[in-house]
Scaffold this active site. Sequence first.
Site, PDB file in Angstrom:
ATOM      1  CB  THR A   1      -0.928   0.054   1.239  1.00 17.40           C
ATOM      2  OG1 THR A   1      -0.118   0.210   2.407  1.00 17.40           O
ATOM      3  CG2 THR A   1      -1.764  -1.202   1.346  1.00 17.40           C
ATOM      4  CB  CYS A   2       0.195   4.559  -1.410  1.00 17.60           C
ATOM      5  SG  CYS A   2       0.152   3.823  -3.028  1.00 17.60           S
TER       6      CYS A   2
END
Length: 376
Positions: free
Chosen positions: A323-324
């Site tokens: 994920t970011c």
Amino acid sequence: MTPKIQKFLAEAKDREPFLVVDVDVVEHNYRELRRLLPLASVFYATKANPAVEIIQRLEKLGSNFDVASPGEIELCMNQGVTADRISYGSTIKKKADIAWAYERGVRLYAFDSDAELEKLATAAPGSRVFCRVLMECEGAEWPLSKKFGCSPRMAADLLVKARDLGLDPYGISFHVGSQQTDLNQWDKAVAQVAQMFTLLHEADVDLRMVNLGGGFPARYRSDVPALEAYAAAISQAMTKHFGNQLPEMIIEPGRGLVGDAGVIQAEVVLISKKDYDDDRRWVYLDIGKFSGLAETMDEAIKYRIVTPHDGGPTGPVSIAGPTCDSVDTLYEKADYQMPLALQVGDKIQILSAGAYTTTYSSVGFNGFPPLKSYCI
Ligand SMILES: *Cc1c(COP(=O)(O)O)cnc(C)c1O
């Protein structure tokens, strides 16, 4: 990894990461605990893995259940667990939830404060109650800190008050911290509890039960003592401090029952370096902190990871999720090594991942779905 899990993984077609739990291993662990601590009643800490198949199997085996919400009570009851096998073991409950549980027949509750006791007295009159005492959790890889429990002297006062409020002061509970590897912690705790039994006897309150909590281990990267050693430490502590007047005993294993029963299969999404002459690689997986591996927080739980290239030469790696969010890094300081032959697209297995994973995954951060789970 059991042959059953190996076969399942070999045939799996999933594109997303998933957990697979061999429920026979849960059964084996349950039977081992019962064999090694025959005098203790087992209350499975439902939160560790609330998969219906696990609840059903443990229900058949005669287990009891430790719960923390109406949702968990409903889940257990829907699998045939009767109210007399449920302990509402959370010390933080809404009065409306206590009333809801009481109406369904639950008569065993935990507390660690005056305000909670007041709620129990009005919403669950006459119930058996036990007070949780504060523990230091030294030696635990997943400590529970100061959030739960109160000091022994406060607990003693509250148990007297419980009686005066018409409740049944049943006993004392503690939790030495999850993934506890220092077996002396039980002796320290039981010593305190036994003193409290004596103190309360003088106040005409005769407690009948010691709840020894969880803390039983799963096999992560570091070795842990055998279950036999845990059972021996507990039995010895009880006889040392209570003599031949042993009270009823409850244990609340979560991790120890389901941890080693599950394997996560995930995929390598990216392998990169931060500069040309770095020897550390960054390995990005399709699973991270937001899709089930929350216990890697502060690199507390260090899972064993299997790759298709094990046995070959290795090099240092940092391991991160997809994920970011930079928090979604699993291991940077924990000195993980992975084979130099590791490639993008490789399937890897995260061992002993049956506890505290599926329900810890987010509902869809960055569009990644919650961790899938199979019980076989
Ligand atoms: C979570 C929990 C447990 C289970 O702990 P493990 O270390 O996973 O065995 C036991 N008792 C209570 C009250 C809990 O909240």
